[in-house]
Design a protein around this motif. Structure first.
Motif, PDB file in Angstrom:
ATOM      1  N   VAL A 175     -56.546  32.337  21.064  1.00  0.00           N
ATOM      2  CA  VAL A 175     -56.174  31.272  20.429  1.00  0.00           C
ATOM      3  C   VAL A 175     -54.618  31.121  20.023  1.00  0.00           C
ATOM      4  N   GLY A 176     -53.996  29.919  20.383  1.00  0.00           N
ATOM      5  CA  GLY A 176     -52.682  29.890  19.643  1.00  0.00           C
ATOM      6  C   GLY A 176     -52.578  29.173  18.420  1.00  0.00           C
ATOM      7  N   VAL A 177     -52.261  29.997  17.511  1.00  0.00           N
ATOM      8  CA  VAL A 177     -52.185  30.047  15.996  1.00  0.00           C
ATOM      9  C   VAL A 177     -50.825  29.056  15.411  1.00  0.00           C
ATOM     10  N   SER A 178     -50.831  28.032  15.339  1.00  0.00           N
ATOM     11  CA  SER A 178     -49.792  26.947  14.908  1.00  0.00           C
ATOM     12  C   SER A 178     -49.189  26.893  13.302  1.00  0.00           C
ATOM     13  N   GLY A 179     -50.103  27.405  12.628  1.00  0.00           N
ATOM     14  CA  GLY A 179     -49.884  27.011  10.957  1.00  0.00           C
ATOM     15  C   GLY A 179     -50.492  25.934  10.293  1.00  0.00           C
ATOM     16  N   GLY A 180     -51.198  25.401  11.538  1.00  0.00           N
ATOM     17  CA  GLY A 180     -52.224  24.051  10.961  1.00  0.00           C
ATOM     18  C   GLY A 180     -53.543  24.336  10.821  1.00  0.00           C
ATOM     19  N   VAL A 181     -54.263  23.571  10.317  1.00  0.00           N
ATOM     20  CA  VAL A 181     -55.711  23.667   9.853  1.00  0.00           C
ATOM     21  C   VAL A 181     -56.541  23.866  11.217  1.00  0.00           C
ATOM     22  N   ASP A 182     -56.456  23.171  12.192  1.00  0.00           N
ATOM     23  CA  ASP A 182     -57.199  23.012  13.437  1.00  0.00           C
ATOM     24  C   ASP A 182     -57.128  24.670  13.869  1.00  0.00           C
ATOM     25  N   SER A 183     -56.111  25.056  14.253  1.00  0.00           N
ATOM     26  CA  SER A 183     -55.800  26.231  14.924  1.00  0.00           C
ATOM     27  C   SER A 183     -56.523  27.444  14.039  1.00  0.00           C
ATOM     28  N   LEU A 190     -64.449  15.722  13.275  1.00  0.00           N
ATOM     29  CA  LEU A 190     -63.504  14.970  12.743  1.00  0.00           C
ATOM     30  C   LEU A 190     -62.595  15.869  11.851  1.00  0.00           C
ATOM     31  N   LYS A 191     -61.358  15.164  11.541  1.00  0.00           N
ATOM     32  CA  LYS A 191     -60.587  16.157  10.779  1.00  0.00           C
ATOM     33  C   LYS A 191     -61.092  16.287   9.466  1.00  0.00           C
ATOM     34  N   SER A 192     -61.548  15.200   8.771  1.00  0.00           N
ATOM     35  CA  SER A 192     -62.289  15.748   7.234  1.00  0.00           C
ATOM     36  C   SER A 192     -63.425  16.989   7.331  1.00  0.00           C
ATOM     37  N   GLU A 193     -63.992  16.988   8.846  1.00  0.00           N
ATOM     38  CA  GLU A 193     -65.017  18.164   8.894  1.00  0.00           C
ATOM     39  C   GLU A 193     -64.236  19.370   9.173  1.00  0.00           C
ATOM     40  N   VAL A 194     -63.051  19.320   9.831  1.00  0.00           N
ATOM     41  CA  VAL A 194     -62.263  20.465  10.089  1.00  0.00           C
ATOM     42  C   VAL A 194     -61.966  21.071   8.770  1.00  0.00           C
ATOM     43  N   PHE A 195     -61.663  20.019   7.795  1.00  0.00           N
ATOM     44  CA  PHE A 195     -61.137  20.727   6.494  1.00  0.00           C
ATOM     45  C   PHE A 195     -62.336  21.331   5.784  1.00  0.00           C
ATOM     46  N   LEU A 196     -63.604  20.943   5.723  1.00  0.00           N
ATOM     47  CA  LEU A 196     -64.648  21.174   5.149  1.00  0.00           C
ATOM     48  C   LEU A 196     -65.019  22.682   5.574  1.00  0.00           C
ATOM     49  N   LEU A 197     -64.896  22.836   7.086  1.00  0.00           N
ATOM     50  CA  LEU A 197     -65.119  23.950   7.644  1.00  0.00           C
ATOM     51  C   LEU A 197     -64.442  25.010   7.404  1.00  0.00           C
ATOM     52  N   ALA A 198     -62.990  24.644   7.358  1.00  0.00           N
ATOM     53  CA  ALA A 198     -61.813  25.503   7.023  1.00  0.00           C
ATOM     54  C   ALA A 198     -62.057  26.302   5.795  1.00  0.00           C
ATOM     55  N   LYS A 199     -62.278  25.317   4.621  1.00  0.00           N
ATOM     56  CA  LYS A 199     -62.393  25.810   3.373  1.00  0.00           C
ATOM     57  C   LYS A 199     -63.747  26.756   3.302  1.00  0.00           C
ATOM     58  N   HIS A 200     -64.733  26.392   3.780  1.00  0.00           N
ATOM     59  CA  HIS A 200     -65.737  27.241   3.851  1.00  0.00           C
ATOM     60  C   HIS A 200     -65.732  28.681   4.474  1.00  0.00           C
ATOM     61  N   LEU A 201     -64.828  28.690   5.625  1.00  0.00           N
ATOM     62  CA  LEU A 201     -64.445  29.844   6.102  1.00  0.00           C
ATOM     63  C   LEU A 201     -63.506  30.520   5.681  1.00  0.00           C
ATOM     64  N   GLY A 202     -62.818  30.177   4.502  1.00  0.00           N
ATOM     65  CA  GLY A 202     -61.703  30.909   3.743  1.00  0.00           C
ATOM     66  C   GLY A 202     -60.326  31.022   4.605  1.00  0.00           C
ATOM     67  N   VAL A 203     -59.976  29.744   5.353  1.00  0.00           N
ATOM     68  CA  VAL A 203     -58.557  29.463   5.942  1.00  0.00           C
ATOM     69  C   VAL A 203     -57.691  29.781   4.522  1.00  0.00           C
ATOM     70  N   ILE A 204     -56.543  30.271   4.665  1.00  0.00           N
ATOM     71  CA  ILE A 204     -55.632  30.560   3.651  1.00  0.00           C
ATOM     72  C   ILE A 204     -55.242  28.960   3.100  1.00  0.00           C
ATOM     73  N   GLN A 205     -54.802  29.030   1.661  1.00  0.00           N
ATOM     74  CA  GLN A 205     -54.683  27.825   0.907  1.00  0.00           C
ATOM     75  C   GLN A 205     -53.587  27.104   1.468  1.00  0.00           C
ATOM     76  N   LYS A 206     -52.279  27.904   1.811  1.00  0.00           N
ATOM     77  CA  LYS A 206     -51.171  27.247   2.197  1.00  0.00           C
ATOM     78  C   LYS A 206     -51.391  26.067   3.307  1.00  0.00           C
ATOM     79  N   ILE A 207     -52.148  26.826   4.504  1.00  0.00           N
ATOM     80  CA  ILE A 207     -52.725  25.839   5.489  1.00  0.00           C
ATOM     81  C   ILE A 207     -53.454  24.612   5.228  1.00  0.00           C
ATOM     82  N   ILE A 208     -54.377  24.903   4.152  1.00  0.00           N
ATOM     83  CA  ILE A 208     -55.216  23.746   3.740  1.00  0.00           C
ATOM     84  C   ILE A 208     -54.422  22.668   2.982  1.00  0.00           C
ATOM     85  N   ASP A 209     -53.172  23.004   2.342  1.00  0.00           N
ATOM     86  CA  ASP A 209     -52.500  22.334   1.554  1.00  0.00           C
ATOM     87  C   ASP A 209     -51.288  21.767   2.476  1.00  0.00           C
ATOM     88  N   ALA A 210     -51.105  22.022   3.480  1.00  0.00           N
ATOM     89  CA  ALA A 210     -50.021  21.637   4.479  1.00  0.00           C
ATOM     90  C   ALA A 210     -50.356  20.278   5.202  1.00  0.00           C
TER      91      ALA A 210
END
Length: 259
Positions: A31-39, A168-188
């Motif tokens: 996976v190419g990790v970009s600093g965004g929530v999707d990756s 959808l993007k809103s669902e990406v954020f929900l799942l990212a929060k659930h899986l513990g994606v770092i807060q900096k990325i959630i907030d960006a």
């Protein structure tokens, strides 16, 4: 959105990833990790497959904040999952060599050069992925991949499979929060990171993802929309139309009956 079951969705995607490669001569995912929530979300899902995972950070004149977010997300997953390996390949010099040999009119075309960054990253992912028997795992969400075509053809659109293409993007954020994606990325603010400045996705598109999701799901008459919703409707329809070449199979000239 209240019906979105993050645990159920995450488990389903992880099972899907594992089942996809179970009969293939493949060891895992890259996976190419970009600093965004999707990756970050895709990286987090792949990490939970227990298969080999390489998370690749590929800066090209990247802003420091984007690079740091990518680095910290990769390090967090490396700490928590033994199957995850982080890697950084700085492509700035490679891109600048490519830029140097391009004709002036190409260099001056900002969109062409931005897309070239994405395609250079895709080439790097395939080089590292093939060498390690890994599949290139896409990070585009439903709005980007099937709504407005907000991706680079043969760049971030050049992948082997996409586990979040129906989110959808809103669902990406929900799942990212659930899986513990770092807060900096959630907030960006979401950004494609292709321009070397601080522009974000909303700046480029002219609408935010919540607005686009509403229009993507809207089935009524345009006359019933507010002034702003009509603006977003037009943005969505225009991008959906001009980017169809990204979202449909490559056209092939049919020679049936001629040979």
């Amino acid at each position: 959105m209240s019906l979105f079951d993050s645990e159920k969705i995450a488990s389903h995607i992880i099972d899907w990833l594992n089942n996809y490669i179970k009969d293939l001569p493949i060891d895992g995912f890259i996976v190419g990790v970009s600093g965004g929530v999707d990756s970050a979300l895709v990286a987090s899902l792949c990490a939970r497959t227990n298969k080999k995972v390489i998370l690749l950070n590929m800066p090209i004149r990247q802003s420091e904040s984007e690079f740091i977010r990518s680095k910290e997300q990769i390090e967090a997953l490396e700490r928590n999952f033994d199957n995850v390996q982080g890697m950084t390949i700085d492509l700035t010099n490679t891109f600048e060599s490519f830029e140097h040999i391009m004709p002036e009119n190409v260099k001056e075309n900002q969109l062409a050069m931005a897309n070239s960054r994405a395609r250079l990253r895709m080439t790097t992912l395939y080089g590292v992925g093939q060498s390690n028997k890994l599949l290139i795992t896409g990070t585009g969400n439903k709005i980007e991949d099937f709504g407005i075509g907000f991706f680079t053809k043969y760049g971030d659109g050049g992948v082997d499979l996409n586990p979040i293409g129906d989110l959808l993007k809103s669902e990406v954020f929900l799942l990212a929060k659930h899986l513990g994606v770092i807060q900096k990325i959630i907030d960006a603010k979401p950004t494609d990171g292709l321009w070397g400045d601080d522009r974000n996705d909303e700046d480029q598109i002219g609408a935010n993802y919540d607005e686009l999701e509403f229009i993507m799901n809207f089935k009524g008459s345009k006359d019933d929309l507010t002034v702003r919703q009509k603006e977003v409707y037009d943005i969505y329809q225009r991008l959906n139309t001009i980017n169809q070449h990204k979202m449909v199979p490559i056209p092939v000239c049919n020679l049936e009956g001629l040979k």
